[in-house]
Motif scaffolding. Structure first.
Motif, PDB file in Angstrom:
ATOM      1  N   LEU A  47     -12.312  90.510 -22.412  1.00 57.98           N
ATOM      2  CA  LEU A  47     -11.261  90.517 -23.423  1.00 57.98           C
ATOM      3  C   LEU A  47     -10.420  89.251 -23.277  1.00 57.98           C
ATOM      4  O   LEU A  47      -9.947  88.920 -22.189  1.00 57.98           O
ATOM      5  CB  LEU A  47     -10.379  91.754 -23.258  1.00 57.98           C
ATOM      6  CG  LEU A  47     -11.098  93.092 -23.443  1.00 57.98           C
ATOM      7  CD1 LEU A  47     -10.144  94.255 -23.177  1.00 57.98           C
ATOM      8  CD2 LEU A  47     -11.672  93.196 -24.845  1.00 57.98           C
ATOM      9  N   ARG A  48     -10.246  88.556 -24.374  1.00 58.41           N
ATOM     10  CA  ARG A  48      -9.514  87.291 -24.391  1.00 58.41           C
ATOM     11  C   ARG A  48      -8.041  87.566 -24.640  1.00 58.41           C
ATOM     12  O   ARG A  48      -7.675  88.261 -25.581  1.00 58.41           O
ATOM     13  CB  ARG A  48     -10.103  86.379 -25.457  1.00 58.41           C
ATOM     14  CG  ARG A  48     -11.581  86.129 -25.258  1.00 58.41           C
ATOM     15  CD  ARG A  48     -12.254  85.451 -26.433  1.00 58.41           C
ATOM     16  NE  ARG A  48     -11.808  84.071 -26.580  1.00 58.41           N
ATOM     17  CZ  ARG A  48     -10.997  83.646 -27.527  1.00 58.41           C
ATOM     18  NH1 ARG A  48     -10.527  84.496 -28.453  1.00 58.41           N
ATOM     19  NH2 ARG A  48     -10.644  82.374 -27.588  1.00 58.41           N
ATOM     20  N   ILE A  49      -7.189  86.989 -23.791  1.00 53.62           N
ATOM     21  CA  ILE A  49      -5.775  87.338 -23.807  1.00 53.62           C
ATOM     22  C   ILE A  49      -4.911  86.081 -23.857  1.00 53.62           C
ATOM     23  O   ILE A  49      -5.266  85.040 -23.286  1.00 53.62           O
ATOM     24  CB  ILE A  49      -5.430  88.210 -22.569  1.00 53.62           C
ATOM     25  CG1 ILE A  49      -4.103  88.912 -22.731  1.00 53.62           C
ATOM     26  CG2 ILE A  49      -5.495  87.412 -21.296  1.00 53.62           C
ATOM     27  CD1 ILE A  49      -3.919  90.056 -21.740  1.00 53.62           C
ATOM     28  N   ALA A  85     -10.499  91.912 -13.543  1.00 51.99           N
ATOM     29  CA  ALA A  85     -11.862  91.882 -14.065  1.00 51.99           C
ATOM     30  C   ALA A  85     -11.881  92.236 -15.546  1.00 51.99           C
ATOM     31  O   ALA A  85     -11.187  93.147 -15.998  1.00 51.99           O
ATOM     32  CB  ALA A  85     -12.736  92.865 -13.287  1.00 51.99           C
ATOM     33  N   GLY A  86     -12.665  91.462 -16.304  1.00 58.49           N
ATOM     34  CA  GLY A  86     -12.835  91.786 -17.710  1.00 58.49           C
ATOM     35  C   GLY A  86     -11.834  91.128 -18.643  1.00 58.49           C
ATOM     36  O   GLY A  86     -11.827  91.421 -19.841  1.00 58.49           O
ATOM     37  N   PHE A  87     -10.995  90.228 -18.102  1.00 60.40           N
ATOM     38  CA  PHE A  87     -10.001  89.556 -18.935  1.00 60.40           C
ATOM     39  C   PHE A  87     -10.075  88.048 -18.713  1.00 60.40           C
ATOM     40  O   PHE A  87     -10.273  87.573 -17.598  1.00 60.40           O
ATOM     41  CB  PHE A  87      -8.582  90.047 -18.614  1.00 60.40           C
ATOM     42  CG  PHE A  87      -8.342  91.465 -19.023  1.00 60.40           C
ATOM     43  CD1 PHE A  87      -7.853  91.783 -20.290  1.00 60.40           C
ATOM     44  CD2 PHE A  87      -8.620  92.506 -18.144  1.00 60.40           C
ATOM     45  CE1 PHE A  87      -7.653  93.093 -20.673  1.00 60.40           C
ATOM     46  CE2 PHE A  87      -8.417  93.824 -18.515  1.00 60.40           C
ATOM     47  CZ  PHE A  87      -7.937  94.125 -19.787  1.00 60.40           C
ATOM     48  N   GLU A  88      -9.871  87.301 -19.810  1.00 60.21           N
ATOM     49  CA  GLU A  88      -9.855  85.836 -19.751  1.00 60.21           C
ATOM     50  C   GLU A  88      -8.593  85.328 -20.431  1.00 60.21           C
ATOM     51  O   GLU A  88      -8.331  85.650 -21.595  1.00 60.21           O
ATOM     52  CB  GLU A  88     -11.077  85.255 -20.460  1.00 60.21           C
ATOM     53  CG  GLU A  88     -11.067  83.726 -20.542  1.00 60.21           C
ATOM     54  CD  GLU A  88     -12.134  83.181 -21.464  1.00 60.21           C
ATOM     55  OE1 GLU A  88     -12.230  81.948 -21.573  1.00 60.21           O
ATOM     56  OE2 GLU A  88     -12.855  83.987 -22.086  1.00 60.21           O
ATOM     57  N   LEU A  89      -7.793  84.555 -19.707  1.00 60.05           N
ATOM     58  CA  LEU A  89      -6.601  83.945 -20.282  1.00 60.05           C
ATOM     59  C   LEU A  89      -7.032  82.728 -21.090  1.00 60.05           C
ATOM     60  O   LEU A  89      -7.550  81.764 -20.540  1.00 60.05           O
ATOM     61  CB  LEU A  89      -5.620  83.538 -19.181  1.00 60.05           C
ATOM     62  CG  LEU A  89      -4.327  82.856 -19.647  1.00 60.05           C
ATOM     63  CD1 LEU A  89      -3.519  83.781 -20.552  1.00 60.05           C
ATOM     64  CD2 LEU A  89      -3.487  82.412 -18.445  1.00 60.05           C
ATOM     65  N   ILE A  90      -6.808  82.775 -22.407  1.00 58.18           N
ATOM     66  CA  ILE A  90      -7.289  81.683 -23.268  1.00 58.18           C
ATOM     67  C   ILE A  90      -6.182  80.721 -23.689  1.00 58.18           C
ATOM     68  O   ILE A  90      -6.457  79.714 -24.324  1.00 58.18           O
ATOM     69  CB  ILE A  90      -8.003  82.257 -24.519  1.00 58.18           C
ATOM     70  CG1 ILE A  90      -7.105  83.217 -25.299  1.00 58.18           C
ATOM     71  CG2 ILE A  90      -9.293  82.924 -24.105  1.00 58.18           C
ATOM     72  CD1 ILE A  90      -6.234  82.603 -26.321  1.00 58.18           C
ATOM     73  N   GLY A  91      -4.926  81.023 -23.313  1.00 58.65           N
ATOM     74  CA  GLY A  91      -3.870  80.100 -23.667  1.00 58.65           C
ATOM     75  C   GLY A  91      -2.490  80.700 -23.504  1.00 58.65           C
ATOM     76  O   GLY A  91      -2.330  81.922 -23.394  1.00 58.65           O
ATOM     77  N   ARG A 151      -7.655  83.284 -31.931  1.00 55.53           N
ATOM     78  CA  ARG A 151      -7.928  84.684 -32.293  1.00 55.53           C
ATOM     79  C   ARG A 151      -8.162  85.551 -31.039  1.00 55.53           C
ATOM     80  O   ARG A 151      -9.241  86.124 -30.848  1.00 55.53           O
ATOM     81  CB  ARG A 151      -9.138  84.776 -33.217  1.00 55.53           C
ATOM     82  CG  ARG A 151      -8.997  83.989 -34.516  1.00 55.53           C
ATOM     83  CD  ARG A 151      -7.879  84.558 -35.382  1.00 55.53           C
ATOM     84  NE  ARG A 151      -7.684  83.791 -36.602  1.00 55.53           N
ATOM     85  CZ  ARG A 151      -8.301  84.055 -37.759  1.00 55.53           C
ATOM     86  NH1 ARG A 151      -9.128  85.066 -37.848  1.00 55.53           N
ATOM     87  NH2 ARG A 151      -8.060  83.321 -38.817  1.00 55.53           N
ATOM     88  N   PRO A 152      -7.172  85.656 -30.159  1.00 54.10           N
ATOM     89  CA  PRO A 152      -7.359  86.465 -28.948  1.00 54.10           C
ATOM     90  C   PRO A 152      -7.474  87.945 -29.268  1.00 54.10           C
ATOM     91  O   PRO A 152      -7.042  88.408 -30.326  1.00 54.10           O
ATOM     92  CB  PRO A 152      -6.082  86.168 -28.147  1.00 54.10           C
ATOM     93  CG  PRO A 152      -5.062  85.829 -29.189  1.00 54.10           C
ATOM     94  CD  PRO A 152      -5.814  85.092 -30.256  1.00 54.10           C
ATOM     95  N   ASP A 153      -8.056  88.686 -28.328  1.00 52.36           N
ATOM     96  CA  ASP A 153      -8.130  90.142 -28.473  1.00 52.36           C
ATOM     97  C   ASP A 153      -6.774  90.786 -28.197  1.00 52.36           C
ATOM     98  O   ASP A 153      -6.436  91.822 -28.785  1.00 52.36           O
ATOM     99  CB  ASP A 153      -9.157  90.716 -27.498  1.00 52.36           C
ATOM    100  CG  ASP A 153     -10.539  90.126 -27.716  1.00 52.36           C
ATOM    101  OD1 ASP A 153     -11.048  90.230 -28.847  1.00 52.36           O
ATOM    102  OD2 ASP A 153     -11.101  89.561 -26.766  1.00 52.36           O
ATOM    103  N   SER A 180      -5.902  91.634 -32.246  1.00 54.00           N
ATOM    104  CA  SER A 180      -6.311  93.034 -32.238  1.00 54.00           C
ATOM    105  C   SER A 180      -5.236  93.930 -31.643  1.00 54.00           C
ATOM    106  O   SER A 180      -4.891  94.962 -32.204  1.00 54.00           O
ATOM    107  CB  SER A 180      -7.605  93.192 -31.436  1.00 54.00           C
ATOM    108  OG  SER A 180      -7.943  94.545 -31.301  1.00 54.00           O
ATOM    109  N   GLU A 181      -4.689  93.542 -30.489  1.00 55.10           N
ATOM    110  CA  GLU A 181      -3.666  94.352 -29.822  1.00 55.10           C
ATOM    111  C   GLU A 181      -2.483  93.483 -29.416  1.00 55.10           C
ATOM    112  O   GLU A 181      -2.658  92.373 -28.910  1.00 55.10           O
ATOM    113  CB  GLU A 181      -4.235  95.049 -28.583  1.00 55.10           C
ATOM    114  CG  GLU A 181      -5.391  96.008 -28.864  1.00 55.10           C
ATOM    115  CD  GLU A 181      -4.977  97.224 -29.670  1.00 55.10           C
ATOM    116  OE1 GLU A 181      -3.775  97.412 -29.931  1.00 55.10           O
ATOM    117  OE2 GLU A 181      -5.877  98.005 -30.042  1.00 55.10           O
ATOM    118  N   VAL A 182      -1.281  94.007 -29.631  1.00 50.13           N
ATOM    119  CA  VAL A 182      -0.042  93.317 -29.276  1.00 50.13           C
ATOM    120  C   VAL A 182       0.697  94.150 -28.249  1.00 50.13           C
ATOM    121  O   VAL A 182       0.932  95.349 -28.454  1.00 50.13           O
ATOM    122  CB  VAL A 182       0.850  93.095 -30.513  1.00 50.13           C
ATOM    123  CG1 VAL A 182       2.186  92.478 -30.109  1.00 50.13           C
ATOM    124  CG2 VAL A 182       0.146  92.218 -31.534  1.00 50.13           C
TER     125      VAL A 182
END
Length: 253
Positions: A3-5, A26-32, A48-50, A76-78
């Motif tokens: 999940l991109r965050i 695990a399962g999360f990527e910080l994209i910015g 367009r993060p998740d 998708s989620e805030v």
């Protein structure tokens, strides 16, 4: 599934803390990261993060103004992350996934990540999520101050006070500002609801104008009016829409 965050907060220590929490998750990527509302709109519309971890109070735009400016580009989620508890009701009115009060403990953050994994893996119908979030946005007290325009893999924030007129073209809108035309998807009815009626008025079936951008207003045949706009365009204000004129405006012509 990863999940991109994205992290949005104007305070560097707050961003640092959330970054540390995410580092070994695990399962999360910080994209910015973004340190202002304007930067957040650009980052989110581009990446367009998740998930977005979103501060409420920021100097230029608060978190709710960021969501409003994003329009159809909402994540998708805030999750709101704030030191102020008095925005919780408003946060859940816009379908926020969670509301974290600072200081956020590691245990509380771990519970959030666990819930996110369960919610988004497998991924839900994001289109339905976005529609629900958009429909639930409360009518802003000050209406929108910027429009987000996307084109050629980039996004631009247009201040509404620079707009001369907005014209509908089937499922698209042409935004005329500073002598340029910008195109975005949407309907004139929805756009009119987002703009301050004291500043923008609908003058015919396909056109909204900013009142301050009207250079000259002259009577026209059949009880209509002809507008000369500050960008040089000429538009007819049809009789059907004259009732939307601010009180006293047409009486002065």
């Amino acid at each position: 599934m990863t999940l991109r965050i994205a992290i949005v907060d104007d305070e560097a220590p707050a961003r640092d803390k959330l970054r540390r929490y995410l580092k070994d998750a695990a399962g999360f990527e910080l994209i910015g990261e973004a340190d202002s509302g304007g930067a957040a709109v650009t980052l989110i519309s581009r990446e367009r993060p998740d998930v977005v971890l979103l501060d409420v109070r920021m100097p230029d735009m608060d978190g709710f103004a960021v969501l409003e400016a994003l329009g159809d580009s909402l994540p998708s989620e805030v999750i709101f992350v704030t030191a102020h508890g008095d925005y919780a009701l408003q946060a859940f009115e816009v379908h926020a996934f969670d509301y974290l009060l600072k200081p956020v403990s590691p245990e509380r953050f771990d519970r959030l990540l666990q819930r996110l994994r369960q919610r988004l893996s497998p991924r839900q119908d994001i289109g339905q999520r976005l529609e629900g979030l958009l429909d639930a946005l409360p009518a802003p007290v000050g209406y929108v101050a910027h429009l987000l325009i996307e084109a050629d893999n980039r996004a631009e924030l247009i201040p509404v006070e620079r707009i001369s007129r907005i014209e509908a073209d089937r499922n698209y809108l042409d935004i005329h500002a500073d002598g340029r035309r910008h195109r975005m998807r949407g309907t004139l009815e929805r756009m009119q609801a987002r703009l301050d009626p004291a500043c923008f008025v609908r003058i015919n079936r396909s056109t909204l104008v900013r009142l301050a951008a009207i250079h000259e207003l002259a009577p026209w045949p059949d009880g209509e009016y002809r507008l000369h706009m500050d960008d040089g365009s000429r538009i007819t204000w049809t009789r059907r829409y004259l009732e939307q004129a601010p009180p006293g405006l047409l009486r002065r012509v």
